[in-house]
Design a protein around this motif. Structure first.
Motif, PDB file in Angstrom:
ATOM      1  N   ARG A  85       0.842  -1.208   0.000  1.00 21.08           N
ATOM      2  CA  ARG A  85       0.000   0.000   0.000  1.00 21.08           C
ATOM      3  C   ARG A  85       0.873   1.252   0.000  1.00 21.08           C
ATOM      4  N   ASP A  86       1.952   1.241   0.802  1.00 22.03           N
ATOM      5  CA  ASP A  86       2.843   2.399   0.859  1.00 22.03           C
ATOM      6  C   ASP A  86       3.549   2.619  -0.475  1.00 22.03           C
ATOM      7  N   SER A  87       3.950   1.541  -1.147  1.00 15.31           N
ATOM      8  CA  SER A  87       4.573   1.659  -2.468  1.00 15.31           C
ATOM      9  C   SER A  87       3.593   2.253  -3.466  1.00 15.31           C
ATOM     10  N   HIS A  88       2.344   1.806  -3.412  1.00 12.04           N
ATOM     11  CA  HIS A  88       1.333   2.338  -4.323  1.00 12.04           C
ATOM     12  C   HIS A  88       1.075   3.830  -4.031  1.00 12.04           C
ATOM     13  N   ALA A  89       1.076   4.197  -2.766  1.00 12.44           N
ATOM     14  CA  ALA A  89       0.887   5.610  -2.399  1.00 12.44           C
ATOM     15  C   ALA A  89       2.015   6.458  -2.988  1.00 12.44           C
ATOM     16  N   MET A  90       3.244   5.940  -2.970  1.00 17.16           N
ATOM     17  CA  MET A  90       4.369   6.687  -3.545  1.00 17.16           C
ATOM     18  C   MET A  90       4.217   6.827  -5.056  1.00 17.16           C
ATOM     19  N   GLU A  91       3.650   5.819  -5.710  1.00 17.30           N
ATOM     20  CA  GLU A  91       3.366   5.930  -7.145  1.00 17.30           C
ATOM     21  C   GLU A  91       2.314   7.000  -7.407  1.00 17.30           C
ATOM     22  N   VAL A  92       1.253   7.008  -6.613  1.00 16.96           N
ATOM     23  CA  VAL A  92       0.148   7.955  -6.799  1.00 16.96           C
ATOM     24  C   VAL A  92       0.628   9.393  -6.661  1.00 16.96           C
ATOM     25  N   ILE A  93       1.474   9.663  -5.652  1.00 18.66           N
ATOM     26  CA  ILE A  93       1.942  11.036  -5.441  1.00 18.66           C
ATOM     27  C   ILE A  93       3.277  11.315  -6.124  1.00 18.66           C
ATOM     28  N   ASP A  94       3.777  10.341  -6.892  1.00 18.50           N
ATOM     29  CA  ASP A  94       5.046  10.485  -7.613  1.00 18.50           C
ATOM     30  C   ASP A  94       6.159  10.910  -6.653  1.00 18.50           C
ATOM     31  N   GLY A  95       6.369  10.059  -5.633  1.00 19.16           N
ATOM     32  CA  GLY A  95       7.339  10.330  -4.584  1.00 19.16           C
ATOM     33  C   GLY A  95       8.774  10.467  -5.059  1.00 19.16           C
ATOM     34  N   ILE A  96       9.089   9.947  -6.235  1.00 17.41           N
ATOM     35  CA  ILE A  96      10.452  10.106  -6.757  1.00 17.41           C
ATOM     36  C   ILE A  96      10.653  11.532  -7.264  1.00 17.41           C
ATOM     37  N   SER A  97       9.672  12.051  -7.988  1.00 19.10           N
ATOM     38  CA  SER A  97       9.769  13.427  -8.502  1.00 19.10           C
ATOM     39  C   SER A  97       9.524  14.470  -7.418  1.00 19.10           C
ATOM     40  N   TYR A  98       8.677  14.149  -6.463  1.00 23.50           N
ATOM     41  CA  TYR A  98       8.306  15.085  -5.391  1.00 23.50           C
ATOM     42  C   TYR A  98       8.521  14.413  -4.032  1.00 23.50           C
ATOM     43  N   PRO A  99       9.784  14.295  -3.614  1.00 24.82           N
ATOM     44  CA  PRO A  99      10.075  13.502  -2.405  1.00 24.82           C
ATOM     45  C   PRO A  99       9.713  14.153  -1.072  1.00 24.82           C
ATOM     46  N   TYR A 100       9.413  15.448  -1.075  1.00 23.51           N
ATOM     47  CA  TYR A 100       9.162  16.116   0.208  1.00 23.51           C
ATOM     48  C   TYR A 100       7.829  16.839   0.214  1.00 23.51           C
ATOM     49  N   VAL A 101       7.213  16.873   1.371  1.00 21.19           N
ATOM     50  CA  VAL A 101       6.108  17.778   1.654  1.00 21.19           C
ATOM     51  C   VAL A 101       6.704  18.820   2.604  1.00 21.19           C
ATOM     52  N   LYS A 102       6.428  20.106   2.311  1.00 17.21           N
ATOM     53  CA  LYS A 102       7.015  21.191   3.098  1.00 17.21           C
ATOM     54  C   LYS A 102       5.931  22.185   3.498  1.00 17.21           C
ATOM     55  N   PHE A 103       6.100  22.740   4.688  1.00 18.70           N
ATOM     56  CA  PHE A 103       5.208  23.800   5.154  1.00 18.70           C
ATOM     57  C   PHE A 103       6.054  24.912   5.728  1.00 18.70           C
ATOM     58  N   ASN A 104       5.723  26.155   5.356  1.00 22.02           N
ATOM     59  CA  ASN A 104       6.422  27.329   5.872  1.00 22.02           C
ATOM     60  C   ASN A 104       5.361  28.337   6.309  1.00 22.02           C
ATOM     61  N   SER A 105       5.335  28.649   7.602  1.00 25.72           N
ATOM     62  CA  SER A 105       4.302  29.560   8.098  1.00 25.72           C
ATOM     63  C   SER A 105       4.588  30.986   7.641  1.00 25.72           C
ATOM     64  N   SER A 106       3.501  31.724   7.434  1.00 29.98           N
ATOM     65  CA  SER A 106       3.617  33.150   7.120  1.00 29.98           C
ATOM     66  C   SER A 106       3.054  34.002   8.253  1.00 29.98           C
ATOM     67  N   ASN A 107       2.180  33.398   9.078  1.00 29.04           N
ATOM     68  CA  ASN A 107       1.613  34.120  10.208  1.00 29.04           C
ATOM     69  C   ASN A 107       1.142  33.119  11.262  1.00 29.04           C
ATOM     70  N   ILE A 108       1.418  33.430  12.514  1.00 29.31           N
ATOM     71  CA  ILE A 108       0.934  32.635  13.640  1.00 29.31           C
ATOM     72  C   ILE A 108       0.371  33.621  14.652  1.00 29.31           C
ATOM     73  N   SER A 109      -0.888  33.434  15.026  1.00 32.08           N
ATOM     74  CA  SER A 109      -1.504  34.346  15.983  1.00 32.08           C
ATOM     75  C   SER A 109      -2.230  33.560  17.067  1.00 32.08           C
ATOM     76  N   GLN A 110      -2.237  34.149  18.253  1.00 29.88           N
ATOM     77  CA  GLN A 110      -2.940  33.534  19.379  1.00 29.88           C
ATOM     78  C   GLN A 110      -4.437  33.656  19.154  1.00 29.88           C
ATOM     79  N   ASN A 111      -5.166  32.574  19.399  1.00 34.27           N
ATOM     80  CA  ASN A 111      -6.611  32.543  19.188  1.00 34.27           C
ATOM     81  C   ASN A 111      -7.219  31.810  20.388  1.00 34.27           C
TER      82      ASN A 111
END
Length: 182
Positions: A85-111
């Motif tokens: 299943r994990d191998s198939h998931a890597m095929e679906v998201i093209d893990g070789i071409s896009y090996p990383y998921v990244k997040f960079n915050s632009s704003n953090i506020s207390q709520n």
């Protein structure tokens, strides 16, 4: 002359107080942190977890504030307990071409007792703005941040996989826990 000493003393006290309230860049503890995704199909749910999260945050422990966060995860580190299943998931998201998921915050506020986090998520070669709430818990010399958010597979140009000709739901749901030792 006494007025000058008083002014210098006040200025010195202000500088010392300001210097003690400093933001520190701290990396999350990989042993205690994780991110899990959940993919739902009408016949079953799939969950996979990565415990290999590279997460850094700019924190001010004295003010108990988070001002910035950056996360990078190698998509191949998500484990559902089923290697096929994990191998198939890597095929679906093209893990070789896009090996990383990244997040960079632009704003953090207390709520209230939560923080509202806004930023850019890069996944499958597509960058989208996202906003989500997270819950910080400051205890002693440790900050634990938990939260969740969902994204649309099709918005990130991912063809939804199908089982028995029925595609999975478009929402990919994430939960996370990041632990920072201060």
């Amino acid at each position: 002359m006494k007025g000058s000493y008083f002014l210098l003393s006040v200025l010195f006290l202000f500088l010392i107080t300001g210097a003690s309230a400093q933001t520190k860049k701290i990396q999350a503890d990989k042993k205690e942190s994780y991110m899990t995704y959940k993919l739902t199909h009408p016949l079953h749910e799939i969950e996979a977890t990565s415990k290999d999260i590279n997460c850094w945050a700019d924190l001010d422990p004295s003010a108990k504030t988070v001002s910035h966060v950056y996360v990078q995860i190698d998509v191949t580190t998500f484990n559902s307990g089923n290697s096929n299943r994990d191998s198939h998931a890597m095929e679906v998201i093209d893990g070789i071409s896009y090996p990383y998921v990244k997040f960079n915050s632009s704003n953090i506020s207390q709520n209230g007792d939560k923080i509202k986090v806004s930023g850019k998520l890069l996944f499958h070669g597509v960058t989208k703005d996202i906003v989500f709430d997270a819950t910080p818990k400051w205890e002693g010399n440790k900050l634990t941040v938990t939260g969740e958010f969902s994204i649309s597979l099709t918005a990130f140009k991912i063809d939804r996989p199908a089982l028995l000709l029925i595609p999975v739901n478009d929402d990919l749901h994430f939960t996370f826990k990041s632990v920072f030792n201060l």
